[in-house]
Design a protein around this motif. Structure first.
Motif, mmCIF file in Angstrom:
data_model
loop_
_atom_site.group_PDB
_atom_site.id
_atom_site.type_symbol
_atom_site.label_atom_id
_atom_site.label_comp_id
_atom_site.label_asym_id
_atom_site.label_seq_id
_atom_site.Cartn_x
_atom_site.Cartn_y
_atom_site.Cartn_z
ATOM 1 N N PRO A 3 41.905 24.528 -8.977
ATOM 2 C CA PRO A 3 40.831 23.769 -8.009
ATOM 3 C C PRO A 3 40.773 24.551 -6.826
ATOM 4 C CG PRO A 3 42.046 21.993 -9.016
ATOM 5 C CD PRO A 3 42.469 23.301 -9.744
ATOM 6 N N ALA A 4 41.838 24.832 -6.122
ATOM 7 C CA ALA A 4 41.764 25.686 -4.889
ATOM 8 C C ALA A 4 41.151 27.023 -4.911
ATOM 9 C CB ALA A 4 43.066 25.495 -4.188
ATOM 10 N N ALA A 5 41.314 27.647 -6.079
ATOM 11 C CA ALA A 5 41.067 29.137 -6.041
ATOM 12 C C ALA A 5 39.555 29.027 -6.191
ATOM 13 C CB ALA A 5 41.472 29.807 -7.373
ATOM 14 N N LYS A 25 36.923 27.341 -18.077
ATOM 15 C CA LYS A 25 37.931 26.470 -17.375
ATOM 16 C C LYS A 25 37.269 26.485 -15.838
ATOM 17 C CE LYS A 25 40.875 23.499 -17.467
ATOM 18 N NZ LYS A 25 41.811 23.125 -16.686
ATOM 19 N N VAL A 26 37.040 27.455 -15.265
ATOM 20 C CA VAL A 26 36.538 27.609 -14.066
ATOM 21 C C VAL A 26 35.110 26.800 -13.813
ATOM 22 C CG1 VAL A 26 35.202 29.040 -12.055
ATOM 23 C CG2 VAL A 26 37.344 29.867 -13.462
ATOM 24 N N GLU A 52 33.777 19.533 -11.842
ATOM 25 C CA GLU A 52 34.428 18.546 -10.986
ATOM 26 C C GLU A 52 34.495 18.284 -9.524
ATOM 27 O OE1 GLU A 52 35.981 16.130 -12.973
ATOM 28 O OE2 GLU A 52 36.879 15.522 -11.321
ATOM 29 N N ILE A 53 34.543 19.566 -9.071
ATOM 30 C CA ILE A 53 34.376 19.744 -7.572
ATOM 31 C C ILE A 53 33.199 19.142 -6.978
ATOM 32 C CG2 ILE A 53 34.043 21.481 -5.785
ATOM 33 C CD1 ILE A 53 36.142 23.061 -7.297
ATOM 34 N N GLU A 84 42.022 24.313 0.410
ATOM 35 C CA GLU A 84 43.343 23.924 -0.339
ATOM 36 C C GLU A 84 43.443 22.641 -0.655
ATOM 37 O OE1 GLU A 84 45.487 26.477 -1.325
ATOM 38 O OE2 GLU A 84 44.036 27.845 -0.360
ATOM 39 N N CYS A 85 43.291 21.686 0.442
ATOM 40 C CA CYS A 85 43.334 20.385 0.212
ATOM 41 C C CYS A 85 42.329 19.597 0.612
ATOM 42 C CB CYS A 85 44.590 19.791 1.216
ATOM 43 S SG CYS A 85 46.169 20.859 0.830
#
Ligand code: ATP
Ligand code: MG
Length: 442
Positions: A330-332, A373-374, A380-381, A424-425
């Motif tokens: 997710p972060a990437a 997957k990406v 999802e994001i 990141e978060c």
């Protein structure tokens, strides 16, 4: 042969004929009707002079009065009505020196580019096919009306139109016509960039964008896109590829939907490769930085071709990032979305998949699996509404100024640092938390 024509066109033909003129629908609409396709527009050719056409209809627009064209408006629809014409000598391979009107349908059809575009039709009298257009439609052939060399010399845009129609219809180009393409390719230098770009885009968004190959084989691309010729000459000695750069590009084109931005991106995505190719001691080729170099080259090419700024911006950005491969985390993925822009990220996924499918089978499953997957993580994001840009960051520049941040570049720097944290978060995208962090940095 009979086919339906729109009420508006039928009405214009009736009015002209009732007043003693001849009138026909002509050109592309006849071709498309015979093929069972829906024509884009219905052009009319008539023995009536422009003044006579104007006198018969309430609302007309002088769209090209010098060339004998009047647009007749019926409700919201406009129909181009053109007086039978013969073109005078062509001075410069672009514009006829003069246009004279003729009372003869034959003369009007004779000046048209290809046999399939040189037919006329009237609901009463049926189809007029003086140059074998029906047979060429049947045989799926693009053939000049008359001597190809003369016809291409008169107007060099026809060189590109031949390839464009061949891509739109999936037709082959008749050998004499094709030979003349090769012979007269240099005449493209007389044609404006805008007109070349229009034809190029029509070819690219056609069902056969890979017919660009014909434009290369006949030497046309050398005159408007020599960078593509370099690609066709560049081998790729790497397990990832099985074609030259150019063939890889041709194979990738149909892998994206028929959209201008996407197809131009595929056409130019590896245009930087010939310039950065390095062969290592094992004979293997590397193309480091081809994305950045390609971005710049694509910008130069598209500006030269007079593409619009929005297209240039999107295509060059997509090329810059086309080979970027974020880890399926997710972060990437958030970082990648933030970098490329939310608007372009879904296009990037489409481009990357088409790129992979035009490569060798080496690691194909792995490559596609990471991309899948990406893509899932990206969706999802979106569902969660994670912040991926300054637009949705919980803190603004004004907030920073209020807590004492010095005006100027520091504001932007701190905002970017906060965004990096949030990428990141995403839970950290909270005004109080972020302001606390910012206070410390200030
Ligand atoms: P489309 O509109 O789908 O691009 P079309 O055949 O209608 O295809 P247009 O450019 O609209 O193409 O031109 C209409 C007609 O005018 C053509 O079918 C052809 O008969 C004639 N024509 C157009 N451009 C040329 C040209 N450069 N040289 C000779 N004839 C032409
Ligand atoms: Mg048309």
């Amino acid at each position: 042969m009979k086919f339906a024509i729109p009420d508006g066109a039928a009405k214009i033909l009736r009015v002209l004929e009732k007043n003693g003129f001849e009138a026909w629908v002509v050109g592309g609409c006849v071709r498309d009707s015979v093929l069972g396709r829906v024509p884009e527009d219905w052009d009319i050719t008539t023995s009536a002079r422009p003044e006579q056409v104007k006198a018969l209809f309430a609302r007309t627009v002088d769209t090209g009065i010098a060339h004998g064209t009047v647009t007749v408006m019926l409700g919201k629809e406009g129909y181009e009505v053109t007086t039978y014409r013969v073109d005078g000598d062509y001075e410069d391979g672009r514009h006829p020196k003069s246009v004279s009107f003729t009372a003869n349908l034959r003369e009007d059809l004779r000046r048209r580019d290809f046999t399939i575009n040189a037919m006329a039709y009237s609901p009463e009298r049926g189809i007029v096919d003086l140059f074998g257009g029906l047979g060429d439609l049947e045989a799926k052939t693009i053939r000049c009306v008359g001597a190809p060399e003369e016809r291409f010399t008169e107007d060099a845009l026809r060189l590109l139109r031949a390839v464009r129609f061949s891509g739109q219809l999936g037709f082959s180009i008749e050998p004499e016509t094709r030979r003349a393409l090769s012979l007269l390719a240099p005449n493209l230098c007389h044609i404006s960039a805008e007109r070349i770009y229009t034809e190029l885009v029509k070819l690219l968004v056609s069902p056969h964008p890979d017919y660009m190959r014909t434009a290369w084989e006949t030497g046309l691309t050398a005159w408007f896109l020599p960078e593509f010729d370099r690609c066709m000459e560049t081998e790729q000695n790497t397990p990832h590829h099985c074609y030259t750069v150019g063939e890889h590009i041709l194979h990738s084109l149909a892998g994206v939907p028929a959209d201008r931005v996407l197809r131009l991106t595929m056409l130019l995505h590896d245009v930087g490769k010939p310039a950065v190719r390095r062969t290592d001691e094992n004979g293997r080729d590397h193309f480091k930085t081809h994305g950045e170099v390609g971005e710049k080259m694509a910008g130069d090419i598209l500006r030269r071709l007079k593409a619009d700024n929005d297209t240039i911006r999107k295509v060059t950005r997509l090329i810059r990032w086309h080979d970027d491969r974020p880890a399926p985390e997710p972060a990437a993925v958030r970082r990648a979305v933030s970098q490329m822009g939310e608007e372009l990220f879904p296009l990037y996924l489409t481009v990357q998949r088409a790129d992979t499918l035009a490569q060798s089978m080496y690691l194909r499953e792995e490559k596609l699996a990471r991309q899948e997957k990406v893509g899932e993580i990206y969706r999802e994001i979106l569902r969660r509404g994670d912040c991926v840009s300054l637009k949705t960051l919980a803190v603004t520049g004004r907030d920073l100024l209020e807590i004492g941040c010095p005006p100027g570049p520091t504001v932007g720097k701190i905002l970017q640092r906060l965004l990096d944290r949030v990428l990141e978060c995403p839970e950290q995208n909270n005004r109080e938390k972020l302001l606390l962090m910012a206070r410390e940095w200030i």
